[in-house]
Design a protein around this motif. Structure first.
Motif, short mmCIF file in Angstrom:
data_model
loop_
_atom_site.label_atom_id
_atom_site.label_comp_id
_atom_site.label_asym_id
_atom_site.label_seq_id
_atom_site.Cartn_x
_atom_site.Cartn_y
_atom_site.Cartn_z
N GLU A 448 -3.31 -3.47 1.98
CA GLU A 448 -2.91 -4.47 2.96
C GLU A 448 -4.18 -5.20 3.40
O GLU A 448 -5.07 -4.58 3.99
N SER C 279 0.46 6.51 4.24
CA SER C 279 0.15 5.09 4.40
C SER C 279 0.83 4.27 3.31
O SER C 279 1.39 3.20 3.57
N SER C 280 0.80 4.77 2.10
CA SER C 280 1.41 4.07 0.97
C SER C 280 2.94 4.15 1.03
O SER C 280 3.64 3.16 0.81
N ASN C 283 4.61 1.78 3.53
CA ASN C 283 4.33 0.35 3.39
C ASN C 283 5.35 -0.22 2.42
O ASN C 283 5.66 0.42 1.39
N ASP C 289 -3.14 0.96 4.09
CA ASP C 289 -3.55 0.21 5.26
C ASP C 289 -4.90 0.74 5.74
O ASP C 289 -5.05 1.93 6.00
#
Lengths: 471, 471, 471
Positions: A448, C279-280, C283, C289
């Motif tokens: 991101e 995090s993955s 998303n 991120d």
């Protein structure tokens, strides 16, 4: 335009690691917990019973290996996470991937390395691996070889591929190191052979297997910007400064560690001057090139890795550094373009110049220095102590040891090339979510990015502008 | 427009170091190898015979000086390469030169320093210099004085000039230090006198000799940008954090090192508050100025350099830091512009405020603290131990020692001023490839910049835009 | 437009710290000097009489605690100044404030902490506080809790408010720690309870008291840019690498320090993988991120703070890290927005996810590990040694100790919440020069920015452009 469109449409499919990446992380981390539960225990010096052991053996707290090794361990730790991580941030738009995936590889790799190296080296009668600070250092060392390999494929692979590269890399390293150090009985304190030669050829062969003929589609992203070069210097300098700790971290207590530090310090100092001289000499305006300064200044540290604890002599260290600064910088100028064009090896960070060639030199220097060792130079006890001529190796003479060193180098080379081709085959499978050719060296694929990045980045502005013009 | 044209035409000639720079690097590095071959050997503790020596003297591995000094050595090493290097990256377009030439100076300087200091301090009966970890620390110290001098001429000299500055700087330092420490018998653990006072006046006098009346032609490049200021803070903080290691690195084992750390830690903490207070007070909106924070927060560490191992007392260290934070920050506000305008000394980094004045204060504080030492405070053995009242100095009393300290300060000052004028004369010769007045503070002269840098850099965009408007 | 005008006019008044900031710095620093003069002296090991003490007790120089603690101290020092400082540079236009005010807080805080902690722990019969390297480490620890609190209010308070926050924070910490460690006799080597839980709730409650309903007026500045995220990774990695030193710095010599390092190293490695996985996974494109990588990868280190020196076992450390990586990352995704919207707690750096929750987990893990301790695992002497079952606590059994640990956690929580509300009330007074709602997260309020910054910064360009369009 049609190609461009198609690639943009392919894009979400290509780099989709939405399921595979978290799945691999969770499964492998869970496996680590189970294996650690079965195998890993504290060693004598990190166990609460040590207080009794200490009294029984009339030791002081300071005799705990922790106080001999911990400062070096922390320096090595900084090299692994900051050094390697920031060294690779030089690309204008791949700094997140450089430092972030470096972090991922290392964090997974050290766990797997503790197990793999433990099975080979520290398994006790009860089938447990007893760990202490030296194991942590060795785990960091092991991971270094995978991070070197990452340098060759930087920007061209997915995070899942990197985890696979690490899993196999650590496994191969542990076997390779076991053969070199325990079977062949070669000495390799700073890992010129087992870490650098192995890691570099492992990475180069993977890169060769993953050759991308159309990589120039990403050429707009394959350079640096001003600040990314400064970030990379953070990595360079921490590697350069702490390399003496790297080469001495697992040397013998006392004079061995001391000598390894001096030799590495001198070799690195010498490399800086010849690297800069060649960089200037081969530039048409006599200007220095940041790529050389960031990388080739470190070649001397690689090349004294094996011989650092031997009687290389201070001037010997300077000579090794002198030569490596020249060879490594010339490698960046001539060899890297040649390899890309003619050998189909795309080496993003130029690890062939920083690790492969200096690693080979290091192995050879180690063999020569060992072969020419003598009792007059080392003293009788010093010779035994330095080369570990004990137990079943008590009758080895220096010339034999020189042969062992050379054999060790060959093993490292074979494991690197063979392992790299094997793992490269696996990584060619179309299931790993690697980026398209025009999307390499681009953090956008796996990260991101800050929301107003487009506005913030004149590079992308510029590129967009150019692309619009092209279309 | 004509002037501008002419300068652009002159430009390749001006900064042409295509032959001279590589030649100097190769010749000097070769000379180093030869001299190291003749003179430099491992000392007892880094030689393989140490294992026998250890047994004979009933020592443990930990008695090797390596374990007393190595952690401090690495901290000092970080200060030299990251600390000084990044501190100077604040200029918007001279970060490559700051960190890269800092690297060059230090890498050459440490080799030459090992020889120069060795000839004065460590030459044995066989005419060999025996080196160990303490020599490496001293070499780093020696180089620090040259890096301080670099701060005064940052952006205005060529890389060849910097090598000349280093060659003479190290030579002068070694003589200077020998006189101060060995002949006069002044104590100077953290080098307030021998490193900071000498280095700063050496650099300032060189800058005075190289005065450029038209330097304002580069004024567009003489400031920082947002991110370059953040990079500089990396340097500041590593210097600030590791300064206790710097001042204690070669102090006596045990309480000497311990006390030097405490005093330096406290002096630095105190400096931060008064530096920020003055910076805010003298700004018309009460805002803080990054130049002050980057530099003046370090003044306390300089000023306790000499007295750090003495009984300065914790509150004494705070007072020294308190005063230096004020004086150094006021120096940036009033003295630096005054010196540039009226004394023709252009001091890019303000080393007069960070090193010269605090160095002088440090020398004076050292003299007073030494003169007021007493057996009641130090203990009889402690006094002998701290001031080394042994051998031919066994009858020295503290008041005398105070005089020696003051004499040491004068020697440092004389060497700095005299050496600076001498070397400044040499550097004025028109053969060194220094940049034109309108091309100072510009990496473009000596570095290959990233190709699309113009597009990437709004600063240059802006400047080009302005220049076009001017034309 | 009218509102905008008014705020611009208010602006110089709002953030005017022209008198108050220098006044506070000078007065407090002067007070420090006076109090140090009255109370602080060198301890036995940093006093020149140590040479006599050494002989009398047949000690070696190495028995000086300096050599056990100094390398860890320097690592902790780096965490405080570089680690915390750079971790907070992620905001696009608040890097000066992040690293500069961090520097200010820490430099003041360590002095005040030496006094406060000294009064509670090191006061001798003469009414003097005797300091040595362990006190310096404890002062750094104490300051860490204030820097954690700073994370919650980053960008929303003035430098004067931060000094007030630190004054009270250090005071509360010292009382809190005294109760936990000395009265209740809970063990807390790495400070999960006393540092992280206390610091985080202290900061969160202050942020709650200073709630700004119109903070979205600064939303243009509340994100990162590409390079500011890379700067933040410097902070993250130095914290991550040196966390083993943090958790082991004041553990028992020998096996205690050794074990604390191993446990922390493993917990942190495990956290990285689960943090990245979550995090993955959460998303929408499977991308990572940077906010999570910068922060949640550290949660494992917080959560083994209390239990690091216990027999947590290697797999136990991995499990703790595994869970914390998940919880902390989910906290960033769900909890931070929820807290801002519904609980009126604006937590700039997400300290609730990085320090509060992992701190609570750490306290609980510590209580469970202590309660389940047994002589069979620790050995008889090991149990006494690890849990300090000596003196008036010699009859304590592990289950009781588990209760003490739980009680310690409650105390930390109460001090954090209570202290935060109290100090929050004080900081609401309209005299501290805090920025207006539309000027938060902006260095411009308290820092002289580089002159051509507007030209240099495409972000501001863009923002100005947008604003012009809005108007």
């Amino acid at each position: 335009f049609g190609t461009c469109c198609r690639q943009l449409c392919d894009y979400p499919k290509n780099t989709n690691v939405h399921i595979s990446f978290p799945a691999v992380c969770f499964v492998w981390q869970t496996a680590m917990i189970i294996l650690f539960g079965i195998f890993i225990r504290y060693n004598e010096e990190s166990d609460p019973h040590w207080v009794e052991h200490k009294k029984a053996n009339n030791l002081s707290d300071l005799d705990n290996d922790f106080y001999f090794r911990y400062p070096s361990f922390q320096d090595v730790h900084v090299m692994i996470f900051i050094g390697f991580g920031f060294l690779m941030t030089f690309l204008k738009r791949y700094s997140f991937g450089a430092v972030g995936f470096n972090f991922l590889i290392a964090a997974f790799g050290i766990q797997w390395a503790l197990l793999m190296q433990g099975w080979f080296h520290s398994l006790d009668a009860e089938g447990k691996i007893r760990i202490g600070v030296e194991n942590l250092i060795n785990a960091d060392f092991c991971v270094a070889s995978c991070l070197i390999a990452y340098g060759a494929v930087l920007g061209k692979v997915s995070n899942v591929q990197l985890l696979v590269l690490t899993l196999f890399g650590v496994t191969l390293f542990a076997v390779d190191e076991y053969i070199i150090v325990s079977v062949i009985h070669a000495r390799d304190a700073g890992g010129s052979m087992s870490i650098h030669t192995f890691g570099a050829y492992y990475g180069l062969c993977i890169s060769w297997m993953l050759y991308r003929p159309n990589l120039n589609q990403s050429s707009r992203l394959q350079g640096s910007v001003y600040h990314s070069d400064v970030f990379a210097m953070i990595g360079t300098l921490f590697l350069w400064m702490f390399w003496p700790s790297f080469n001495s971290a697992i040397s013998d207590h006392g004079d061995g560690q001391h000598r390894a530090v001096i030799n590495t310090y001198l070799a690195l100092a010498s490399t800086v001057l010849t690297c800069m001289a060649i960089s200037s000499l081969f530039n048409k305006h006599g200007k220095l090139d940041m790529v050389h300064i960031q990388n080739s200044t470190l070649a001397g540290g690689v090349a004294v890795g094996t011989a650092a604890e031997f009687m290389l002599m201070p001037y010997g260290a300077l000579i090794v550094g002198f030569c490596c600064g020249i060879i490594s910088t010339l490698g960046y100028i001539y060899l890297t373009p040649f390899m890309e064009k003619h050998l189909k090896i795309q080496d993003t960070c130029g690890i062939h110049n920083l690790h492969a060639m200096p690693g080979l030199i290091g192995g050879i220097v180690g063999a020569i220095t060992a072969a020419s060792a003598s009792k007059s130079v080392y003293g009788e006890e010093g010779l035994i102590n330095t080369f570990d001529f004990e137990g079943k190796f008590k009758d080895v003479v220096p010339t034999q040891q020189g042969g062992y060193q050379a054999a060790g180098l060959c093993v490292a080379l074979c494991f690197g090339v063979g392992g790299g081709i094997l793992v490269g085959c696996i990584l060619r499978l179309p299931i790993w979510g690697d980026p398209a050719d025009d999307n390499c060296f681009n953090d956008e694929a796996y990260w991101e990015l800050p929301e107003d990045e487009e506005a913030a980045s004149p590079v992308l502005h510029y590129n967009n502008h150019m692309q619009n013009k092209d279309v």
